[in-house]
Design a protein around this motif. Structure first.
Motif, mmCIF file in Angstrom:
data_model
loop_
_atom_site.group_PDB
_atom_site.id
_atom_site.type_symbol
_atom_site.label_atom_id
_atom_site.label_comp_id
_atom_site.label_asym_id
_atom_site.label_seq_id
_atom_site.Cartn_x
_atom_site.Cartn_y
_atom_site.Cartn_z
ATOM 1 N N ALA A 294 0.842 -1.206 0.000
ATOM 2 C CA ALA A 294 0.000 0.000 0.000
ATOM 3 C C ALA A 294 0.877 1.256 0.000
ATOM 4 C CB ALA A 294 -0.923 -0.015 1.210
ATOM 5 N N ALA A 295 2.099 1.144 0.527
ATOM 6 C CA ALA A 295 3.034 2.278 0.537
ATOM 7 C C ALA A 295 3.845 2.306 -0.761
ATOM 8 C CB ALA A 295 3.948 2.176 1.741
ATOM 9 N N HIS A 296 3.132 2.272 -1.888
ATOM 10 C CA HIS A 296 3.760 2.336 -3.210
ATOM 11 C C HIS A 296 3.792 3.782 -3.698
ATOM 12 C CE1 HIS A 296 3.874 0.430 -7.527
ATOM 13 N NE2 HIS A 296 5.064 0.828 -7.120
ATOM 14 N N ALA A 297 2.686 4.505 -3.444
ATOM 15 C CA ALA A 297 2.579 5.914 -3.847
ATOM 16 C C ALA A 297 1.537 6.561 -2.937
ATOM 17 C CB ALA A 297 2.140 6.026 -5.306
ATOM 18 N N ILE A 298 1.573 7.893 -2.862
ATOM 19 C CA ILE A 298 0.530 8.614 -2.130
ATOM 20 C C ILE A 298 -0.657 8.766 -3.082
ATOM 21 C CG2 ILE A 298 -0.075 10.744 -0.922
ATOM 22 C CD1 ILE A 298 2.267 9.385 0.440
ATOM 23 N N PRO A 299 -1.844 8.241 -2.726
ATOM 24 C CA PRO A 299 -2.981 8.400 -3.644
ATOM 25 C C PRO A 299 -3.391 9.872 -3.746
ATOM 26 C CG PRO A 299 -3.683 7.378 -1.569
ATOM 27 C CD PRO A 299 -2.186 7.494 -1.512
#
Ligand code: ZN
Length: 420
Positions: A181-186
Motif C-alpha cells: 500500500a506504501a507504493h505511492a501517495i494516492p
C-alpha cells in the motif's frame, strides 16, 4: 526405488545446492554432466548421473532431455504482476525527454495505473495478470513474488491480495504476495500524505494480518517505496515498524533515484530484502554485507527507463552481501516477464558472471522469499520445479538474449510449458 518419472540424458545439470549463496560463494552451480533426475509426487526423489539413477530407480515415464541443460525453475522475487491497463503513452513521453519524476509530478506514473486498477474487478485483475504469469512460466519462471500497490485504498488493496490468492490457487506457478500500500501517495491524500500513512498503519495493516490469518498459510511480506515523491524515511519507518508488529516480514524499495537512508533502516530491522539500489552508498554496501538482508538488483528498470545501471553489484559481492535478481515487471518502468532477459542484462551491465546471474535468479531469489527450503535448487525433497533449456550449457542463458530458450518447464513434477 519406484518413482513417477525420470528426466534422463541431461547434458549438463546445474543443481545450485544449498539454501543461500553469500558474497563470493555466489555462482556455485553444482554441475553434474550426463545427469538424470528422479521425481516422486511433486518432489525430487534422487539426483545423480544417468548411470546412478538407472541403477537405483524405476519409473513408468522417462523424459529424454536430449543432452540439453537443466536448471532449477527460475524465481522472480520482485514483480508488480497485478495491474490494469498500460502506460505506453508515458513511454513515449520519456523518449521525448521527460523524466520519471517529472511524469509522476504531472499526475502520471503510478497513480494513473491506480485509477485503472481501482476500476477493475478482482476477476478482471486475475485475467490480465494470468496472461503475464503464463508468459513468465513459458520463460522458465516457476515461483513469483507479486505485490499489491495499485489500489492504495483499504478496499482496493485487499482486492489485489484476493486477486493474487485466486491466481495462485488456479495457476501452476506459486505466488508469494507482498502488501505494498506504501507504493505511492494516492491523489486524495496528496495534501496530507501523513494521513495516508496513518490509514496504512492504523487500519490497512491490521486488515492484512486478519486476511492472512483467514486466507493464507504461505509466506507473505510488506513493502514500501522509500523515495523522493513517494514515502520519506520517517513515513517508511512508521509503516514497516507496524508491519513487523502485526507479524509481517518486510522488504523495501530503496535507492532507486535518491538515497534517503532506507537501506540502513532496512538492515537494522532485519528486512528480508532491499530492492533497486542504483544509488547505494559504500557505507550501505558494507551494512548489507554484514547482514542477512538480500540485495535484489533489477536490471530491467534502468534499462526500461533508459538510464545507466549503477547498482554496485560487484561491490556487494566483495562485501559478502547476498545478491538476487528480479524483473520488476510493472506497467510503468519495466514491463517484462523474462528472467532470461534479467540474466543477459546483469552479466553485461552489472559485471556478474553467467554462473552468478543464474544462482542470483534461483537459490538466492528463493531465499529472499523465505522459500529456499522448497525451491531454487535441484535437491532431494525440494519441489520438482525445473527447466530443460534448448541450450548445451548454463553460459548460454546469459550469452544469448531476445528469444525464449526454455524447452520444457516442470512445476511440482508436471510439465506446464513446452516450446514444442
Ligand atoms: Zn518495484
Amino acid at each position: 526405488m519406484i518413482v513417477d518419472r525420470i528426466i534422463d540424458n541431461i547434458g549438463q545439470l546445474c543443481t545450485i545446492p544449498g539454501q543461500v549463496q553469500r558474497g563470493s560463494t555466489l555462482g556455485e552451480l553444482g554441475i553434474i554432466e550426463n545427469a538424470a533426475i528422479a521425481i516422486l509426487g511433486d518432489q525430487i526423489a534422487m539426483v545423480g548421473t544417468s548411470a546412478e539413477i538407472r541403477a537405483e530407480c524405476r519409473a513408468d515415464t522417462t523424459i529424454d532431455a536430449g543432452g540439453r541443460l537443466v536448471t532449477p525453475g527460475l524465481v522472480d522475487p520482485h514483480t508488480h504482476l497485478i495491474f490494469a491497463g498500460d502506460r505506453a503513452d508515458e513511454f513515449e513521453m520519456r523518449l521525448q525527454g521527460k523524466t520519471y519524476l517529472e511524469i509522476m509530478e504531472a499526475g502520471g506514473g503510478i497513480v494513473s495505473t491506480v485509477k485503472k486498477t481501482r476500476a477493475a474487478s478482482v476477476l478482471q485483475l486475475v485475467d490480465s495478470a494470468r496472461a503475464r504469469l503464463d508468459r513468465m512460466m513459458q520463460h522458465g519462471t516457476t515461483t513469483v513474488e507479486a505485490k499489491t500497490g495499485y489500489g492504495l485504498s483499504a478496499e482496493s488493496e485487499l482486492d489485489m491480495l484476493n486477486a493474487i490468492a485466486l491466481l495462485d490457487a488456479e495457476h501452476p506457478v506459486d505466488l508469494v504476495p507482498t502488501f505494498l500500500a506504501a507504493h505511492a501517495i494516492p491523489l486524495e491524500y496528496a495534501h496530507d500524505p501523513d494521513a495516508y500513512v496513518s490509514l496504512i498503519v492504523d487500519r490497512m495493516l491490521i486488515s492484512v494480518a486478519k486476511w492472512r490469518a483467514k486466507m493464507w498459510s504461505k509466506p507473505i511480506f510488506c513493502d514500501a517505496f522509500c523515495e523522493r515523491g513517494a514515502f520519506t524515511l520517517a513515513q517508511t519507518r512508521r509503516i514497516l515498524d507496524q508491519a513487523q508488529f502485526v507479524g509481517l516480514p518486510v522488504r523495501l524499495h530503496a535507492d532507486e533515484f535518491e538515497s534517503l537512508g532506507g537501506v540502513g533502516y532496512a538492515v537494522d530491522i532485519g528486512a528480508r530484502s532491499v530492492d533497486h539500489l542504483l544509488v547505494t552508498t559504500p557505507d550501505d554496501v558494507a551494512r548489507l554485507g554484514a547482514s542477512n538482508t538480500v540485495a535484489i538488483l533489477i536490471p530491467p528498470t534502468p534499462f526500461g527507463l533508459g538510464i545507466p545501471n549503477t547498482a554496485p553489484a560487484r561491490d556487494l559481492i566483495a562485501a559478502d552481501a547476498i545478491l538476487a535478481l528480479g524483473t520488476d515487471c510493472n506497467p510503468g518502468t519495466a514491463w517484462n516477464e523474462s528472467m532470461q532477459l534479467v540474466m543477459a542484462l546483469a552479466t553485461r551491465q552489472l559485471g556478474l558472471t553467467p554462473a552468478q546471474a543464474l544462482a542470483a535468479s534461483t537459490i538466492n531469489a528463493a531465499y529472499s522469499l523465505d522459500m529456499a527450503d522448497q525451491v531454487g535448487s535441484i535437491e532431494i525433497g525440494k519441489l520438482a520445479d525445473m527447466v530443460i533449456w534448448d541450450v548445451p550449457d548454463y553460459r548460454h542463458l546469459s550469452y544469448r538474449f531476445g528469444a525464449n530458450m526454455a524447452h520444457t518447464v516442470f512445476k511440482r513434477g508436471n510439465v506446464v510449458a513446452t516450446s514444442m
